[in-house]
Design a protein around this motif. Sequence first.
Motif, PDB file in Angstrom:
ATOM      1  N   ARG A  43     -29.546  -7.742  12.242  1.00 53.95           N
ATOM      2  CA  ARG A  43     -28.309  -7.325  11.607  1.00 53.95           C
ATOM      3  C   ARG A  43     -27.160  -8.162  12.155  1.00 53.95           C
ATOM      4  O   ARG A  43     -27.209  -8.611  13.305  1.00 53.95           O
ATOM      5  CB  ARG A  43     -28.052  -5.843  11.897  1.00 53.95           C
ATOM      6  N   PRO A  44     -26.107  -8.368  11.366  1.00 51.33           N
ATOM      7  CA  PRO A  44     -24.928  -9.066  11.916  1.00 51.33           C
ATOM      8  C   PRO A  44     -24.389  -8.308  13.120  1.00 51.33           C
ATOM      9  O   PRO A  44     -24.312  -7.075  13.113  1.00 51.33           O
ATOM     10  CB  PRO A  44     -23.934  -9.036  10.743  1.00 51.33           C
ATOM     11  N   VAL A  45     -24.039  -9.034  14.149  1.00 48.33           N
ATOM     12  CA  VAL A  45     -23.609  -8.405  15.403  1.00 48.33           C
ATOM     13  C   VAL A  45     -22.256  -8.949  15.812  1.00 48.33           C
ATOM     14  O   VAL A  45     -22.024 -10.166  15.790  1.00 48.33           O
ATOM     15  CB  VAL A  45     -24.640  -8.672  16.528  1.00 48.33           C
ATOM     16  N   ASP A  46     -21.362  -8.064  16.172  1.00 45.91           N
ATOM     17  CA  ASP A  46     -20.084  -8.432  16.768  1.00 45.91           C
ATOM     18  C   ASP A  46     -20.340  -8.556  18.276  1.00 45.91           C
ATOM     19  O   ASP A  46     -20.421  -7.548  18.989  1.00 45.91           O
ATOM     20  CB  ASP A  46     -19.042  -7.353  16.468  1.00 45.91           C
ATOM     21  N   LEU A  47     -20.497  -9.784  18.757  1.00 42.14           N
ATOM     22  CA  LEU A  47     -20.872  -9.978  20.154  1.00 42.14           C
ATOM     23  C   LEU A  47     -19.820  -9.449  21.128  1.00 42.14           C
ATOM     24  O   LEU A  47     -20.162  -8.919  22.191  1.00 42.14           O
ATOM     25  CB  LEU A  47     -21.139 -11.464  20.419  1.00 42.14           C
ATOM     26  N   ALA A  48     -18.564  -9.579  20.763  1.00 42.98           N
ATOM     27  CA  ALA A  48     -17.516  -9.063  21.654  1.00 42.98           C
ATOM     28  C   ALA A  48     -17.627  -7.545  21.781  1.00 42.98           C
ATOM     29  O   ALA A  48     -17.525  -6.984  22.886  1.00 42.98           O
ATOM     30  CB  ALA A  48     -16.141  -9.459  21.125  1.00 42.98           C
ATOM     31  N   ALA A  49     -17.864  -6.876  20.662  1.00 42.89           N
ATOM     32  CA  ALA A  49     -18.018  -5.419  20.704  1.00 42.89           C
ATOM     33  C   ALA A  49     -19.285  -5.021  21.451  1.00 42.89           C
ATOM     34  O   ALA A  49     -19.298  -4.025  22.181  1.00 42.89           O
ATOM     35  CB  ALA A  49     -18.047  -4.863  19.282  1.00 42.89           C
ATOM     36  N   LEU A  50     -20.334  -5.815  21.269  1.00 39.05           N
ATOM     37  CA  LEU A  50     -21.590  -5.517  21.968  1.00 39.05           C
ATOM     38  C   LEU A  50     -21.400  -5.626  23.474  1.00 39.05           C
ATOM     39  O   LEU A  50     -21.836  -4.745  24.237  1.00 39.05           O
ATOM     40  CB  LEU A  50     -22.682  -6.481  21.488  1.00 39.05           C
ATOM     41  N   ARG A  51     -20.750  -6.687  23.910  1.00 38.62           N
ATOM     42  CA  ARG A  51     -20.497  -6.844  25.351  1.00 38.62           C
ATOM     43  C   ARG A  51     -19.615  -5.711  25.874  1.00 38.62           C
ATOM     44  O   ARG A  51     -19.849  -5.177  26.954  1.00 38.62           O
ATOM     45  CB  ARG A  51     -19.843  -8.198  25.616  1.00 38.62           C
TER      46      ARG A  51
ATOM     47  N   ARG B 212     -29.563 -13.007   6.998  1.00 35.68           N
ATOM     48  CA  ARG B 212     -28.552 -11.980   6.739  1.00 35.68           C
ATOM     49  C   ARG B 212     -29.152 -10.779   6.007  1.00 35.68           C
ATOM     50  O   ARG B 212     -28.754  -9.633   6.243  1.00 35.68           O
ATOM     51  CB  ARG B 212     -27.405 -12.559   5.898  1.00 35.68           C
TER      52      ARG B 212
ATOM     53  N   GLY C 174     -27.614  -4.440  19.280  1.00 43.39           N
ATOM     54  CA  GLY C 174     -27.984  -5.841  19.456  1.00 43.39           C
ATOM     55  C   GLY C 174     -29.477  -6.092  19.554  1.00 43.39           C
ATOM     56  O   GLY C 174     -29.895  -7.205  19.871  1.00 43.39           O
TER      57      GLY C 174
END
Length: 446
Positions: free
Chosen positions: A26-34, A402, A61
């Motif tokens: 799935r598309p991931v917002d890496l900043a939000a994940l961190r 995607r 993630g």
Amino acid sequence: MRDLLARAAELAAEHRTGLGDRPVARPVDLAALRAGFGQLRDEPTPPATVLEELARAAEPGLVATAGPRFFGFVIGGALPAATAADVLAAGWDQNAFNAVLSPAAAAAEETAGSWLKELLGLPATASAGFVTGGQAANTVGLAAARHHVLAEAGWDVERDGLAGAPRVRVVASEERHATIDRALRLLGFGTRAVVPVRAKPDGAIDVDDLAAKVDGPTIVCLQAGNVNTGACDDFRAARAAAKNAWIHVDGAFGLWAAANPATRALLDGVELADSWACDGHKWLNVPYDSGFVFCSRPEVHAETIAYRAAYLTGAGEVSGMGDLTLESSRRARGFAVWAALRELGRDGVAELVDRCCRLARRFARILAEGGAEIANDVVLNQVLVSFGDDARTDAIAAAVQRDGTCWLGGTTWRGRRYLRISVSNWTTTEADVDRSAAAILRLAGQ
């Protein structure tokens, strides 16, 4: 501890049993994940709370790489018995350096190592080291090769290094895997030591060109399973052409073809090599990280890798543990490998390899019928797919990623871009292939 581990197993089981129903990625917002993993606290946190926080933070993630429709990077998903054995290994917390630190880990590795050699068609007298994966296996195998060819030339490389040593030719296909080049950098040869050999149209090494490149102290790198096409080198002819050279076989996934009667002929003569690299977390479907390095001369293997220290109890005997691998303190990988081989047996391993090959051919047939170009003869589990020009093919790969129905990546082969499909997972079915191929064709049509 009992409740904590039970909850961890419950969370893991929920993830694994749901893999067939969730999007592969799935598309991931890496900043939000961190950010979800938070900041370091001053005060301690109860272990049960930590576990729940970790599960919540990681969930967005997680990629379904262990699921039935992940077709990238030639990786599998851990078998049930292997997964459970790895849980036990974590609970037992054994240091698998030698038989003094863990007699059980030593016995498991020795047993599993002998089973692996039988399945892979390798000499029963070969050594077996349990390493992290193909990179470590290739590095150890080529280190043993370096030791041997220089010792034959009268040079002690472990004592004197490479400065002033006789020049060693490393003869390798232009289609070699990148881990070979990295190993050569780490071992001090440098990539300029490579004497490239032409590859035939299917990606296998050109043995006639190989014969012309062997001269003096030489290491020959062969391949069981080209990473793009699945093609295997002609090991018997290469042995004859390479004369007294050390032959190392990179068989990260293709070496498993020896375990299946229908594909065994692809590896005719592989037992004539001097060292072999293979992965467990690919086609054997055991947890990460798991790889194997085998050497026809156990004493060379140990002389190259082992070290002795006064405080080490039990040092002095060549074992399949710390003397044959680069790590000293390491986890007991042999438990999961033993469990996987016990669960499958000879017939199960053969069926797993054969089924993945059949599914790869099914993938190729459906996509070809849908208008795609299949670039390779599907001899193992690899399929190269083009939809015309490079830009369109790359765009389709991105759209597939995607979409989430399945996951595959792109690759470059003979100067063109392709989708690269690798079927390696024990849970993949015909229905998974059909569903994935339909998604690819649907997206290509858009």
